[in-house]
Motif scaffolding. Structure first.
Motif, mmCIF file in Angstrom:
data_model
loop_
_atom_site.group_PDB
_atom_site.id
_atom_site.type_symbol
_atom_site.label_atom_id
_atom_site.label_comp_id
_atom_site.label_asym_id
_atom_site.label_seq_id
_atom_site.Cartn_x
_atom_site.Cartn_y
_atom_site.Cartn_z
ATOM 1 N N ASP A 22 -25.381 -19.348 3.515
ATOM 2 C CA ASP A 22 -24.779 -18.013 4.084
ATOM 3 C C ASP A 22 -23.457 -17.873 3.322
ATOM 4 O O ASP A 22 -23.258 -16.643 2.910
ATOM 5 C CB ASP A 22 -24.237 -17.840 5.708
ATOM 6 C CG ASP A 22 -25.634 -17.994 6.573
ATOM 7 O OD1 ASP A 22 -26.771 -17.375 6.095
ATOM 8 O OD2 ASP A 22 -25.531 -18.326 7.698
ATOM 9 N N ILE A 26 -22.463 -14.736 0.566
ATOM 10 C CA ILE A 26 -21.240 -13.945 0.564
ATOM 11 C C ILE A 26 -20.672 -13.852 -0.882
ATOM 12 O O ILE A 26 -20.387 -12.965 -1.370
ATOM 13 C CB ILE A 26 -20.240 -14.477 1.677
ATOM 14 C CG1 ILE A 26 -20.600 -14.452 2.999
ATOM 15 C CG2 ILE A 26 -18.874 -14.140 1.293
ATOM 16 C CD1 ILE A 26 -20.452 -12.813 3.449
ATOM 17 N N LEU A 48 -16.694 -16.090 7.303
ATOM 18 C CA LEU A 48 -18.028 -16.045 8.016
ATOM 19 C C LEU A 48 -17.712 -16.710 9.432
ATOM 20 O O LEU A 48 -18.225 -15.985 10.515
ATOM 21 C CB LEU A 48 -18.801 -17.006 7.191
ATOM 22 C CG LEU A 48 -20.092 -16.495 6.327
ATOM 23 C CD1 LEU A 48 -20.729 -17.500 5.455
ATOM 24 C CD2 LEU A 48 -20.949 -15.542 7.176
ATOM 25 N N TYR A 53 -20.524 -15.984 12.077
ATOM 26 C CA TYR A 53 -21.571 -16.109 11.151
ATOM 27 C C TYR A 53 -22.360 -14.886 11.015
ATOM 28 O O TYR A 53 -23.538 -15.067 10.361
ATOM 29 C CB TYR A 53 -22.283 -17.274 11.645
ATOM 30 C CG TYR A 53 -21.449 -18.406 12.144
ATOM 31 C CD1 TYR A 53 -21.020 -19.407 11.222
ATOM 32 C CD2 TYR A 53 -21.208 -18.852 13.417
ATOM 33 C CE1 TYR A 53 -20.025 -20.443 11.525
ATOM 34 C CE2 TYR A 53 -20.432 -19.730 13.857
ATOM 35 C CZ TYR A 53 -19.795 -20.614 12.939
ATOM 36 O OH TYR A 53 -18.730 -21.537 13.408
ATOM 37 N N ASN A 55 -23.097 -12.344 8.350
ATOM 38 C CA ASN A 55 -22.819 -11.827 6.971
ATOM 39 C C ASN A 55 -22.541 -10.519 6.704
ATOM 40 O O ASN A 55 -21.631 -10.072 6.196
ATOM 41 C CB ASN A 55 -24.350 -12.044 6.281
ATOM 42 C CG ASN A 55 -24.265 -13.628 5.783
ATOM 43 O OD1 ASN A 55 -24.329 -14.404 6.653
ATOM 44 N ND2 ASN A 55 -24.397 -13.777 4.566
ATOM 45 N N LYS A 59 -18.918 -9.282 5.397
ATOM 46 C CA LYS A 59 -18.736 -8.362 4.429
ATOM 47 C C LYS A 59 -17.844 -7.013 4.673
ATOM 48 O O LYS A 59 -16.796 -6.760 3.573
ATOM 49 C CB LYS A 59 -20.210 -7.747 3.815
ATOM 50 C CG LYS A 59 -21.142 -8.617 3.341
ATOM 51 C CD LYS A 59 -22.415 -8.175 3.086
ATOM 52 C CE LYS A 59 -23.485 -9.257 2.465
ATOM 53 N NZ LYS A 59 -24.672 -8.639 2.354
#
Length: 299
Positions: A22, A26, A48, A53, A55, A59
């Motif tokens: 993950d 990113i 995150l 957590y 994604n 963002k």
């Protein structure tokens, strides 16, 4: 002496929900956003973890974080600890993360006036110093399960209210709710002053339902605060096990002064709106009158 960042391998080891894949996703996404700066691994982890957590949410938060910081140099700029305004703000208000976590694993950001003269209080500069103290803590210690923000209003007078700005308040509350890489568990005022209602009237139009529910005013007794942050987690003056206020104050000043390079790196991470895919953003997109804070409307 500059403090080293937390060992990220220990974070992966201790957080079963944090996946290296993950974090790499990113990094890959950031590398494809021409307007965004490069980020460090600890930053990717913080975003995150603070976004549970997700994604996609991370963002959005990353973009909000760097965009708001770039568009609001009045609050987030001039972070060099040698800057006179940083030093003045540090000598006016104690802002530090207490060393003892709550039983739930939450950190407590403790704030209290050191200099009670309202003429020496600058709201924007205090937000910057709050941000510096918290982000340095996260850089050194890694993510925590949550944070309580606590402001002891001892020494606050009506003159301080006149130093507040509704525009700066908007920016602060947007940043706290949509950009800062923390899990905000509670916002507490202890030893609340009689005119706290006027402060809250400035804040509430820009607070989401979740933050409104996490806001607690402890006016008559500090006892009601202990169910959120136990007394033993507080400074010695409050009957706690942490150091005295003067020691905590010197410790945070030394920590900030010793980490010039960290704050220089932070300040260099800006957004280039000329390179943003699609329409460039400006302060009006976040803080203007039309459509402002649509995301923050309370249901």
């Amino acid at each position: 002496m500059t403090t080293k960042p937390v060992n990220v391998s220990e974070i992966y080891k201790n957080d079963k929900d944090l996946k290296k894949t993950d974090v790499e996703a990113i990094f890959d996404w950031v590398s494809k956003q021409p307007h965004l700066p490069e980020i460090s691994e600890i930053q990717a982890i913080l975003f995150l973890q603070s976004c549970y957590y997700s994604n996609e949410l991370a963002k959005t938060t990353i973009d909000n974080y760097f965009t708001v910081k770039t568009l609001c140099p009045d609050i987030f700029g001039n972070r060099n600890p040698n800057n006179p305004s940083v030093k003045h703000a540090m000598n006016t208000v104690l802002m530090t993360v207490l060393p003892k976590l709550t039983p739930e694993g939450y950190a407590t950001v403790f704030m209290r006036l050191i200099d009670c003269n309202p003429e020496n209080y600058n709201f924007a500069h205090q937000i910057r110093n709050f941000d510096m103290a918290v982000l340095l803590y996260l850089h050194q210690n890694g993510p925590v399960k949550g944070m309580h923000l606590v402001f002891d209003m001892q020494g606050v007078v009506f003159g301080h209210l006149t130093r507040l700005s509704i525009v700066v308040m908007k920016k602060l509350l947007y940043y706290l709710q949509e950009a800062m890489p923390i899990r905000l568990r509670g916002l507490h005022y202890i030893n609340a002053v009689p005119f706290i209602d006027k402060v809250l009237a400035m804040m509430k139009p820009f607070m989401k339902k979740e933050l409104t529910e996490a806001l607690h005013v402890h006016a008559e007794s500090i006892e009601s605060f202990y169910k959120f942050v136990p007394q033993n987690c507080l400074p010695e003056e409050y009957g706690g096990e942490c150091e005295r206020l003067d020691i905590l104050h010197e410790n945070i000043k030394c920590a900030i002064n010793d980490n010039v390079s960290f704050f220089e790196y932070e300040e260099s991470q800006t957004v280039d709106e000329k390179k943003r895919p699609g329409k460039p953003k400006n302060a009006g997109d976040f803080f203007g009158v039309e459509g402002t804070f649509k995301k923050l409307e309370v249901d």
